[in-house]
Design a protein around this motif. Sequence first.
Motif, short mmCIF file in Angstrom:
data_model
loop_
_atom_site.label_atom_id
_atom_site.label_comp_id
_atom_site.label_asym_id
_atom_site.label_seq_id
_atom_site.Cartn_x
_atom_site.Cartn_y
_atom_site.Cartn_z
N UNK A 133 0.78 -1.92 0.12
CA UNK A 133 0.28 -0.06 0.14
C UNK A 133 0.50 1.45 0.16
N UNK A 134 0.48 2.07 -0.52
CA UNK A 134 0.88 3.25 -0.30
C UNK A 134 0.88 4.34 0.61
N UNK A 135 1.48 5.26 1.01
CA UNK A 135 1.42 5.71 2.28
C UNK A 135 -0.51 6.53 2.23
N UNK A 136 -0.60 7.01 0.97
CA UNK A 136 -1.93 7.66 1.23
C UNK A 136 -3.23 6.52 1.00
N UNK A 137 -2.94 5.11 0.62
CA UNK A 137 -4.09 4.42 0.67
C UNK A 137 -3.65 4.11 1.86
N UNK A 138 -3.10 3.41 2.67
CA UNK A 138 -2.91 2.58 3.94
C UNK A 138 -3.62 3.99 5.45
N UNK A 139 -3.19 5.02 5.04
CA UNK A 139 -3.37 5.78 5.58
C UNK A 139 -5.43 6.74 5.28
N UNK A 140 -5.56 6.22 4.48
CA UNK A 140 -6.97 6.36 3.83
C UNK A 140 -8.29 5.49 5.05
N UNK A 141 -7.13 3.91 4.64
CA UNK A 141 -8.14 2.09 4.92
C UNK A 141 -8.03 2.93 6.82
N UNK A 142 -6.92 2.77 7.15
CA UNK A 142 -6.90 2.62 8.88
C UNK A 142 -7.84 4.33 9.44
N UNK A 166 -7.15 10.75 16.24
CA UNK A 166 -6.72 9.68 16.54
C UNK A 166 -7.10 9.69 14.46
N UNK A 167 -7.40 10.59 13.82
CA UNK A 167 -7.94 10.38 12.02
C UNK A 167 -6.44 10.61 11.88
N UNK A 168 -6.14 11.80 12.93
CA UNK A 168 -5.19 12.48 12.24
C UNK A 168 -3.98 11.76 12.80
N UNK A 169 -3.61 11.24 13.78
CA UNK A 169 -2.57 10.20 13.87
C UNK A 169 -2.29 9.30 12.99
N UNK A 170 -3.65 8.02 12.56
CA UNK A 170 -3.46 7.37 11.61
C UNK A 170 -3.29 7.85 10.53
N UNK A 216 -1.33 10.73 9.13
CA UNK A 216 -0.38 10.73 9.11
C UNK A 216 1.06 10.48 10.25
N UNK A 217 -0.03 9.22 10.13
CA UNK A 217 1.80 8.82 10.95
C UNK A 217 2.78 7.53 9.91
N UNK A 218 2.20 7.16 8.46
CA UNK A 218 3.09 6.62 7.84
C UNK A 218 3.80 7.63 7.47
N UNK A 219 3.28 9.05 6.87
CA UNK A 219 4.14 10.22 6.42
C UNK A 219 5.72 10.63 7.44
N UNK A 220 4.72 10.77 8.89
CA UNK A 220 5.99 11.32 9.71
C UNK A 220 6.79 10.34 10.06
N UNK A 221 6.92 9.23 9.75
CA UNK A 221 7.63 8.26 10.71
C UNK A 221 9.10 7.83 9.89
#
Length: 401
Positions: free
Chosen positions: A44-53, A317-321, A323-328
């Motif tokens: 998954x790309x960061x956008x897709x995984x972030x959106x699903x989560x 929670x949404x922000x963390x879920x 944004x986390x892939x991009x931040x990490x």
Amino acid sequence: MGMLVSMGGLIFGYDTGQISGFLTMRNFLAHLADRTNAAGQPSFSNVRSGTIVGLLSIGTLLGALIAAPISDRFGRKYTIVLSAAIYMIGVVVQITSTSHWYQVALGRWVGGIGVGALSVLVPVYQAETAPRQARGALVSAYQLFITLGILLAYCINYGTEGIDSPTSWRTTMGIGFIWPSIMAVGMLFLRESPRWDFRHGNIDAARTTIAKSYGVPESHPEVVREVREIEEKLMPSQQAAGNIHVFASIGSFAIDQDTPENTPDVGAAMIVFACLFIAGFAMTWGPISWTLVSEIYPGRYRSMCMALATALCWLSNFYVAFATPFITEEINYRYGYVFASCCFAGAVIVYFFVPETQGRSLEEIDTMFVLGVNPRKSKHWKPPAGEGLTSLDNTYWCEGD
């Protein structure tokens, strides 16, 4: 009542735990991934995984906001049943998906509406119904069930990840029907919140519920006193920062970032600290935050204020879920320092601004705020005797008018 209503936490925890497992399942990736990694495997790309989560949290935000007015009108009991049903609809949408990733995301959004509503209604119902001596323990059970739900989802994901077919992830989703089904059916046999009943003129029903919750006759002095307090009060107003920090430091400075296999002891230490954080949060911040926000607001506005507080939680929670892939990707394990700082700030805020509510009725807690009791000295505050508790509040409301 405590076990059954707390299943709202189990629903939330189970849904949270299962998605983290799905994102690594081969068959789930094969159906829904949008790219391949360096090894040529679907990912998954960061956008897709972030959106699903993260889309779950958008649903929970909406659910938290709409739960309050609906429950104020139709009652806590039946709104909880409705919320469990909405969650099951979301599961149906997810489990029937084949190749469209957005169907899973939308299903999580629908399910999130149910989860968000339950995150407001469960603590409110427990706080308004439970005896004062057991109120904190019962509301805290909501967080306990969240943790148990996460653990249960992890275990089921672990047992099914080796299956190279949609069964691997649909089994976990399907089992998620069990908890809301039990909760919805069981709630039909429970009584309505006594404080909701009282505000809607069902005084006898409220008295009966209070007596049953205390396990005493309706004529018992404790029941008489609590009914009087409710009447006088309502009528006028008609997730261990240290673990996050050692974890961040070890991940940033001790582990071999390029070849983690070269530092197995460091990896094991990080697992230990992660477990300690989960345990610490589940025993402190996790349950107490739900307990606190279900207790400190005036009865007339409790559900609305609880909804706003919970909605802010879900927005975070949404922000963390998302944004986390991009931040990490940018700062890696140093992300943990952000959470450690938040925990430190929370400790300071609680010490200076949050009063002690243990062992007090909801009406006594209202009086503490009306009188401006110093939070640091609130543990030793004694409520006015007899009619003083309510007469002071009546004076306050009259002056406020």
